[in-house]
Enzyme design. Structure first.
Site, PDB file in Angstrom:
ATOM      1  N   TRP A  58       0.959  -1.186  -0.029  1.00  0.00           N
ATOM      2  CA  TRP A  58      -0.072   0.001   0.018  1.00  0.00           C
ATOM      3  C   TRP A  58       0.893   1.222  -0.159  1.00  0.00           C
ATOM      4  O   TRP A  58       0.448   2.310  -0.603  1.00  0.00           O
ATOM      5  CB  TRP A  58      -1.142  -0.305   1.204  1.00  0.00           C
ATOM      6  CG  TRP A  58      -1.943  -0.891   1.005  1.00  0.00           C
ATOM      7  CD1 TRP A  58      -2.221  -1.983   0.303  1.00  0.00           C
ATOM      8  CD2 TRP A  58      -3.432  -0.510   1.521  1.00  0.00           C
ATOM      9  NE1 TRP A  58      -3.624  -2.364   0.374  1.00  0.00           N
ATOM     10  CE2 TRP A  58      -4.344  -1.601   0.855  1.00  0.00           C
ATOM     11  CE3 TRP A  58      -4.166   0.325   2.272  1.00  0.00           C
ATOM     12  CZ2 TRP A  58      -5.763  -1.916   1.587  1.00  0.00           C
ATOM     13  CZ3 TRP A  58      -5.280   0.119   2.747  1.00  0.00           C
ATOM     14  CH2 TRP A  58      -6.180  -0.748   2.125  1.00  0.00           C
ATOM     15  N   ASP A  76       3.729  -1.105  11.350  1.00  0.00           N
ATOM     16  CA  ASP A  76       3.210  -2.446  11.012  1.00  0.00           C
ATOM     17  C   ASP A  76       4.060  -3.147  12.436  1.00  0.00           C
ATOM     18  O   ASP A  76       5.040  -2.937  12.851  1.00  0.00           O
ATOM     19  CB  ASP A  76       3.501  -3.140   9.904  1.00  0.00           C
ATOM     20  CG  ASP A  76       2.739  -4.412  10.047  1.00  0.00           C
ATOM     21  OD1 ASP A  76       1.643  -4.550   9.106  1.00  0.00           O
ATOM     22  OD2 ASP A  76       2.823  -5.482  10.608  1.00  0.00           O
ATOM     23  N   ASP A  92       3.046  -1.621  17.439  1.00  0.00           N
ATOM     24  CA  ASP A  92       1.714  -2.240  17.694  1.00  0.00           C
ATOM     25  C   ASP A  92       0.764  -1.114  17.509  1.00  0.00           C
ATOM     26  O   ASP A  92       1.025   0.112  18.369  1.00  0.00           O
ATOM     27  CB  ASP A  92       1.598  -2.933  18.638  1.00  0.00           C
ATOM     28  CG  ASP A  92       0.026  -3.525  19.027  1.00  0.00           C
ATOM     29  OD1 ASP A  92      -0.719  -3.210  18.348  1.00  0.00           O
ATOM     30  OD2 ASP A  92       0.086  -4.380  20.085  1.00  0.00           O
ATOM     31  N   ASP A 117      -5.221  -1.574   6.820  1.00  0.00           N
ATOM     32  CA  ASP A 117      -5.327  -2.884   6.161  1.00  0.00           C
ATOM     33  C   ASP A 117      -5.075  -4.221   7.046  1.00  0.00           C
ATOM     34  O   ASP A 117      -4.520  -5.125   6.379  1.00  0.00           O
ATOM     35  CB  ASP A 117      -4.737  -2.810   4.648  1.00  0.00           C
ATOM     36  CG  ASP A 117      -4.761  -4.360   4.083  1.00  0.00           C
ATOM     37  OD1 ASP A 117      -6.023  -4.798   4.153  1.00  0.00           O
ATOM     38  OD2 ASP A 117      -3.954  -4.845   3.265  1.00  0.00           O
ATOM     39  N   LYS A 157     -10.149  -2.010   6.748  1.00  0.00           N
ATOM     40  CA  LYS A 157     -10.731  -3.252   6.175  1.00  0.00           C
ATOM     41  C   LYS A 157     -11.455  -3.835   7.305  1.00  0.00           C
ATOM     42  O   LYS A 157     -11.156  -3.679   8.558  1.00  0.00           O
ATOM     43  CB  LYS A 157      -9.454  -4.198   6.238  1.00  0.00           C
ATOM     44  CG  LYS A 157     -10.018  -5.692   5.988  1.00  0.00           C
ATOM     45  CD  LYS A 157      -8.796  -6.395   5.242  1.00  0.00           C
ATOM     46  CE  LYS A 157      -7.955  -6.849   6.170  1.00  0.00           C
ATOM     47  NZ  LYS A 157      -6.333  -7.456   5.297  1.00  0.00           N
TER      48      LYS A 157
HETATM   49  C1  LIG Z   1      -2.649  -7.516   5.059  1.00  0.00           C
HETATM   50  S1  LIG Z   1      -1.338  -7.213   5.967  1.00  0.00           S
HETATM   51  C2  LIG Z   1      -1.216  -5.621   5.391  1.00  0.00           C
HETATM   52  C3  LIG Z   1      -0.795  -5.626   3.893  1.00  0.00           C
HETATM   53  C4  LIG Z   1      -0.399  -4.106   3.611  1.00  0.00           C
HETATM   54  N1  LIG Z   1      -1.549  -3.327   3.338  1.00  0.00           N
HETATM   55  C5  LIG Z   1       0.282  -4.315   2.211  1.00  0.00           C
HETATM   56  O1  LIG Z   1      -0.307  -3.650   1.581  1.00  0.00           O
HETATM   57  O2  LIG Z   1       1.537  -4.664   2.176  1.00  0.00           O
HETATM   58  C6  LIG Z   1      -1.794  -7.204   7.620  1.00  0.00           C
HETATM   59  C7  LIG Z   1      -0.755  -6.589   8.460  1.00  0.00           C
HETATM   60  O3  LIG Z   1      -1.403  -6.226   9.665  1.00  0.00           O
HETATM   61  C8  LIG Z   1      -0.596  -6.270  10.559  1.00  0.00           C
HETATM   62  N2  LIG Z   1      -0.982  -6.096  12.048  1.00  0.00           N
HETATM   63  C9  LIG Z   1      -2.039  -6.824  12.463  1.00  0.00           C
HETATM   64  N3  LIG Z   1      -2.097  -6.330  13.928  1.00  0.00           N
HETATM   65  C10 LIG Z   1      -1.318  -5.326  14.107  1.00  0.00           C
HETATM   66  C11 LIG Z   1      -0.977  -4.476  15.107  1.00  0.00           C
HETATM   67  N4  LIG Z   1      -1.963  -4.479  16.393  1.00  0.00           N
HETATM   68  N5  LIG Z   1      -0.380  -3.420  14.914  1.00  0.00           N
HETATM   69  C12 LIG Z   1       0.210  -3.106  13.804  1.00  0.00           C
HETATM   70  N6  LIG Z   1       0.171  -3.870  12.710  1.00  0.00           N
HETATM   71  C13 LIG Z   1      -0.596  -5.166  12.721  1.00  0.00           C
HETATM   72  C14 LIG Z   1       0.318  -7.530  10.317  1.00  0.00           C
HETATM   73  O4  LIG Z   1       1.563  -7.693  10.982  1.00  0.00           O
HETATM   74  C15 LIG Z   1       0.217  -7.691   8.926  1.00  0.00           C
HETATM   75  O5  LIG Z   1       1.439  -7.384   8.525  1.00  0.00           O
END
Ligand SMILES: C[S@@+](CC[C@H](N)C(=O)[O-])C[C@H]1O[C@@H](n2cnc3c(N)ncnc32)[C@H](O)[C@@H]1O
Length: 842
Positions: A58, A76, A92, A117, A157
């Site tokens: 993204w 992330d 986080d 996302d 999302k």
């Molecule tokens: C579907 S991926 C995102 C893909 C990203 N939009 C891309 O285009 O590459 C979902 C991401 O959410 C992150 N995630 C989940 N919970 C999170 C949190 N509490 N804080 C930060 N990141 C988180 C995961 O580590 C994962 O990399």
């Protein structure tokens, strides 16, 4: 539909491959691309915050799409490999630390867009997964409310779960526009959808409960099932598309009848349960035993209690009445008692008041609105249809004009539809002739405020947006199809050109009126033009005499190759000073006679077409008569007849016979029948009135009309002789050289003539030379002649082998001048083989 696999190679779909090809780190990139294509939020953003950004596709899309020097921050839990022009860090998003880091990067700036996302670790129970997703979305919303600029966009999302509506409700409180969408690149098997929230309201104070997952998702009651609908309208059964209700995994449920009496929500019980049972539980139920013994519990009531799912409205009413009666007997509060204690009730109600109620009210309101709009649309459409039908009936003399409200002024009054005075638009008459009745009525009569209300389409423009859009798209697609076909199919092009010419013929009266010589004759354009012209009509009202009083005397009519419109255009004063514009130059005529190529009609010996001299004579005679008119002091009043004459003259030859070229076998058959007296003119006119004659083509799209045109005409029988005559005519036409060939031949002839002229001059000079003997003169001249007759030898074609440096090259090989031909060993062998075979056959 094929089932999409989410595992194994099923994941490696086209988006995956495309992402690899384009260098995106994840296929998710296309989700953002598609969302942005739909809503266009990235192009106008200067600062973007990408929450849960790993691996960073993204961010890549943002860096590509956003203006230069934009600030893109990605965060992330997982590390993100550096991306040019993007700041990334690991954190986080639910923590305070992450918030502080974002603040430090943003400084005093605000984000135009916050993207989320995020996907928490999924793979546990569905309920838990979806809840985690909603919770993460709420956390991201919390960050968005802090860093988003007023009017900014938040994209998140979510999973479609029971928490979805609650989340949507919260988003609606904070943004002016909230839309949920699933981009095509999002897998069908995935429950994810994206919510695009635009126009952040940036309230000064936000109730912390609004962003607290516990109060948003857990404290609220689940949306109550619509038990009222089940009970009050049991006949209409709604299928449960979403499957079982949460936590409700069985289909058959019973409840003690005493519970039904005691409950404050009897409707819920009637809606949810299958049976009200009188069976005593193990530990005994006194209330149930008493109820069982009550005389009010009649066999009919018992029957009803036995299967609630098959009850009708009447049965439910019976049960509710029975409940009230029993409650009274048991001394339980009934409605009447409740009325005496309004405060308690109010309190109770206040507790029930929650977000779901509001949602329900909103939904209800929306439903009522939609219903009203569709009702209005329907009414309007019906009204329009009725009016159209009436007009058609009137055209077919089935209705008197009075029936559609024309009684005040009569058929020729101010509001009258068929009033010729009103048709003062340059093109209106032709349009009426073409059957564009409604449009004309709309434009012309609508202006007059007649009160007939024939603006048949205007309202539809507003009300039927979807329909219109679809129609426009279809029209555009059909235009494209026509263009493609015209580009690929010569016959189609010729047909189209023919139909345009046909149209032009109709335009004879109005086409040159305003000098709009470059107008297209497309039907579609007609309407637009009508609008434009009607806009001008006020200013020109004084000048326009109406198409029935058209002055075309000044327009030269014959004797040139120009079309009617062009003649009209060039007959204007500005061109008068340019000689020969409207006359065919004499040299040209001679040349044409010499070359024998252009004048096809002369070739064919067609007597109907006047020769150029005759045309000239006619013009001269016309000029003289015009001069005579001018000399006289009286004003010539043009009548409708004179216009008709003009049209007639156009179509007639010198001897007064119509200039008609018969090109179809049907027409030829008719011509033969007329000539032999087998058919009279009256019979022909009579045949013109057939079931195809009164087709209402108004408002129908072009593609439909074109398709219809193939079938909506009577098929007349043709005779053998007529077909033969047409065949011969075509054969004669085909025998003629095409224009290009004829021109080339003429050029050749001209060159030869020029050469001969040169030779002549040289020979004359030689003859005048006194120092030469007669014999020498003769030999020199004969030499000159033979040199002129000698054909220039073309330089030989050089054969180049496609081997060595020349193998596989394209274009001219090095060092080769003049004409050449590439040959390769294969070709050589094949040629030899062919020769061998030919020899053997001999
Ligand atoms: C579907 S991926 C995102 C893909 C990203 N939009 C891309 O285009 O590459 C979902 C991401 O959410 C992150 N995630 C989940 N919970 C999170 C949190 N509490 N804080 C930060 N990141 C988180 C995961 O580590 C994962 O990399």
């Amino acid at each position: 539909m094929a089932i999409q696999k989410k595992h194994g190679k099923g994941r490696l779909d086209k988006w995956y491959k495309l992402a690899k090809e384009k260098g995106y780190r994840a296929r998710a990139a296309f989700k953002l691309i598609q969302l942005n294509k739909k809503y266009g939020f990235l192009e106008k953003s200067k600062v973007v915050l990408d929450l849960c950004a790993a691996p960073g596709s993204w961010c890549q899309v943002c860096a590509e799409t956003m203006p230069k020097d934009s600030l893109i921050i990605g965060v992330d839990l997982a590390p993100i490999k550096p991306i040019p022009k993007v700041i990334t860090f690991q954190s986080d998003i639910t923590t305070e630390k992450c918030r502080a880091t974002i603040r430090s990067h943003l400084k005093t700036w605000k984000a135009d867009c916050v993207l989320h996302d995020g996907a928490p670790n999924v793979g546990t129970a569905w309920v838990q997964d979806s809840y985690n997703q909603a919770e993460l979305a709420l956390h991201s919303l919390k960050l968005a409310t802090e860093f988003l600029i007023e009017g900014g966009t938040f994209v998140t999302k979510v999973f479609r779960s029971k928490d979805y509506n609650k989340l949507l409700w919260v988003l609606n409180q904070l943004f002016t526009k909230v839309e949920a969408t699933k981009p095509p690149s999002s897998r069908n098997v995935s429950a994810e959808i994206f919510v695009v929230c635009r126009g952040f309201k940036a309230p000064k104070r936000i109730d912390p409960r609004l962003l607290d997952p516990r109060s948003v998702f857990e404290d609220l009651a689940d949306p109550a099932p619509n038990n009222e609908a089940k009970v009050y309208n049991p006949e209409v059964k709604k299928r449960k598309r979403e499957g079982y209700e949460e936590g409700d995994w069985t289909q058959y449920k019973e409840i003690a009848a005493s519970e039904f009496i005691q409950t404050t929500d009897p409707i819920a019980i009637l809606g949810q349960y299958n049976k009200l049972t009188f069976e005593q539980p193990k530990n005994g139920d006194v209330a149930l035993a008493a109820l069982d013994k009550l005389p009010e519990t009649t066999p009919e009531i018992r029957e009803c209690c036995n299967d609630l799912k098959i009850l009708g409205r009447k049965d439910f009413k019976l049960l509710l009445k029975w409940r009230l009666r029993v409650r009274e007997i048991f001394g339980l509060p009934t409605k009447k008692a409740a009325a005496a204690e309004p405060l308690v009730e109010v309190e109770e109600e206040a507790k029930v008041e929650n977000m779901d109620d509001e949602l329900r009210i909103q939904e209800e309101l929306q439903r009522i609105k939609e219903k009203e709009v569709s009702k209005k649309k329907k009414e309007r459409r019906k009204d329009n249809e009725r009016k159209q039908k009436e007009i058609m009936r009137m055209q077919m003399h089935m209705t008197a004009p009075m029936d559609i409200g024309m009684e005040q002024e009569g058929p020729r009054g101010d509001g009258a539809m068929f009033r010729l005075k009103a048709i003062n638009e340059p093109d209106a008459l032709r349009r009426i002739a073409k059957g564009k009745m409604t449009k004309v009525a709309e434009e012309v009569i609508g202006q007059q405020d007649s009160g007939i209300g024939t603006s048949l389409d205007t309202d539809d423009d507003e009300s039927d947006d979807d329909g219109d859009r679809l129609e426009r798209e279809l029209d555009a697609m059909y235009d494209q199809y026509k263009e493609r076909k015209a580009a690929a199919d010569v016959k189609y092009r010729a047909k189209k050109a023919r139909s345009e010419v046909d149209d032009e013929e109709w335009e004879g009266v109005s086409g040159s009126e305003n000098g709009n010589s470059d107008d297209d004759d497309d039907d579609d354009d007609d309407d637009d033009r009508l609008e434009e012209e009607s806009d001008d009509s006020d200013s020109e009202a004084g000048d326009i005499k109406g198409p029935l009083l058209k002055d075309l005397d000044g327009v030269p009519q014959e004797g040139t190759d120009l079309s009617k419109r062009a003649r009209g255009f060039f007959s204007q004063d500005v061109f008068k000073s340019i000689p020969g514009l409207l006359d065919v130059p004499e040299e040209e005529e001679e040349e044409e006679e010499d070359v024998d190529m252009h004048n096809v009609d002369q070739d064919s010996g067609d007597e109907d077409i006047p020769s150029i001299q005759e045309q000239k004579k006619q013009q001269k005679a016309k000029k003289e008569s015009k001069a005579k008119e001018d000399d006289g002091d009286f004003e010539v009043v043009k009548t409708q007849d004179s216009d008709d004459d003009w049209e007639e003259k156009e179509k007639k030859s010198k001897d007064g016979r119509p200039r008609i070229d018969i090109i179809t076998a049907e027409a030829m058959t008719l011509a033969h029948q007329l000539a032999r007296g087998e058919k009279t003119a009256a019979e022909l006119i009579d045949e013109g009135y057939n079931k195809y004659a009164f087709k209402d083509r108004e408002g129908l799209p072009d593609w439909f009309l074109d398709d219809e045109a193939k079938h909506d005409k009577p098929h007349k029988p043709i005779t053998k002789e007529a077909a033969q005559a047409i065949k011969e005519k075509l054969r004669a036409l085909n025998a003629r050289p095409i224009k290009k060939v004829a021109e080339a031949k003429a050029r050749k002839k001209l060159k030869q003539a020029q050469k001969l002229e040169k030779l002549k001059k040289k020979a004359d000079l030689l003859l005048e030379d006194e120092g030469m003997s007669e014999k020498d003169k003769a030999t020199t001249i004969s030499k000159l002649l033979s040199a002129a007759a000698r054909k220039k030898r073309k330089p030989p074609v050089k054969v180049v082998k496609a081997t060595g440096a020349n193998r596989g090259i394209q274009g001219r090989p090095r060092g080769v001048k003049g004409r050449y031909k590439m040959v390769d060993p294969r070709m050589k062998k094949e040629m030899r083989a062919l020769k061998r075979i030919a020899k053997r056959r001999k």
